[in-house]
Scaffold this active site. Sequence first.
Site, mmCIF file in Angstrom:
data_model
loop_
_atom_site.group_PDB
_atom_site.id
_atom_site.type_symbol
_atom_site.label_atom_id
_atom_site.label_comp_id
_atom_site.label_asym_id
_atom_site.label_seq_id
_atom_site.Cartn_x
_atom_site.Cartn_y
_atom_site.Cartn_z
ATOM 1 C CD GLN A 1 -2.351 1.814 0.687
ATOM 2 O OE1 GLN A 1 -2.262 2.894 -0.139
ATOM 3 N NE2 GLN A 1 -3.449 1.278 0.586
ATOM 4 C CB SER B 1 -19.317 8.802 7.820
ATOM 5 O OG SER B 1 -20.373 8.610 6.598
ATOM 6 N N GLY C 1 -23.355 3.040 7.394
ATOM 7 C CA GLY C 1 -22.629 2.043 6.653
ATOM 8 C C GLY C 1 -21.594 2.365 5.608
ATOM 9 C CD GLN D 1 -17.219 4.776 -3.350
ATOM 10 O OE1 GLN D 1 -16.527 4.431 -4.080
ATOM 11 N NE2 GLN D 1 -17.274 6.311 -3.202
ATOM 12 N N GLY E 1 -9.245 0.799 -0.805
ATOM 13 C CA GLY E 1 -10.206 0.886 0.322
ATOM 14 C C GLY E 1 -9.683 0.982 1.782
ATOM 15 C CD GLU E 2 -4.266 -0.274 4.363
ATOM 16 O OE1 GLU E 2 -3.543 -0.247 5.549
ATOM 17 O OE2 GLU E 2 -3.723 -0.622 3.483
ATOM 18 N NE ARG F 1 -13.616 2.958 0.637
ATOM 19 C CZ ARG F 1 -13.780 2.247 -0.620
ATOM 20 N NH1 ARG F 1 -14.769 1.496 -1.099
ATOM 21 N NH2 ARG F 1 -12.626 2.597 -1.471
ATOM 22 N NE ARG G 1 -28.620 -6.490 -11.442
ATOM 23 C CZ ARG G 1 -27.812 -6.388 -10.111
ATOM 24 N NH1 ARG G 1 -26.533 -6.529 -9.826
ATOM 25 N NH2 ARG G 1 -28.593 -6.242 -9.046
#
Length: 287
Positions: free
Chosen positions: A51, A67, A72, A75, A92-93, A95, A130
């Site tokens: 990273q 948040s 929740g 992303q 996404g580390e 998060r 979709r």
Amino acid sequence: MSTPKRPAMGRGLSALLQTNTATTGQDAGAKEVVSGIFEVAIGDIEANPKQPRVHFEPELLQELAASISALGIVQPITVRRLRPCKYQIISGELRFRAAQLAGLDVVPVYVRLANDQEMLEMALVENIQRRDLDAIEVAISYSRLMDECSMTQQQVSERVGKERSTVANYVGLLKLSPLIQAGLRDREISMGHARALVGLSDDVTRDALYTQCVKGAWSVRQLEAAVRGLSSPKTAPATTAPHPAAAMLAQKTGLAAKVVQKANGSGTITLTFKSDAELQAALKKLS
């Protein structure tokens, strides 16, 4: 405008990971893994030793953790499957760390396998087609095609059969705060509302306007008008001191002259006469 919250992403599908042991794009069941969103125990995820980001602002982590506690993870985190029940973070580390700070036991993830590039691209394109996707899910899919499949917006638009501007509008939604993204995901607001809010650059202002919009059940036009009111530059006040040009005009015409000039350079000239004779005399001087 409010609608019931939907279940967390990945819930109900995670059992598939317990029985599906695919670790490469060529393994049986690889497509099911690559195309899904799953909930994975935080203890089964490890940080990526490569990273590039090594420092995370404590204040930013605390804000994101708060948040996540309230909304929740909007992303999902992208992870690489090392082996069954063991994953490594690809992106996404921040998060992930905030989720740990918030005390979450599981987090939603996208799972990548070795040699799955082509399969991932196909899965994302199929997903975009979709009908039941919300705008944030579409935006994330477009973003993943660009980030993980090394595509430009133009290439994405050609791949999915959409205008490039459409792709750009969706990806722009990811600039919005988690509060607004969650509201769009949960259909508290529409795509039109969100696009109006993207026009503002300050998160605090956007969040405040979003809250007013939801409470007041504003239409898209009402929100657009509110955004324009905040974005429009204020008209500069006219200067009150006598303009030097007024004296020159008075000397040339023999009339009382007033010059009002705004900060942007525009303005008005007023010549005042008391009789037709004064007007004719002024015109004669100018001829």
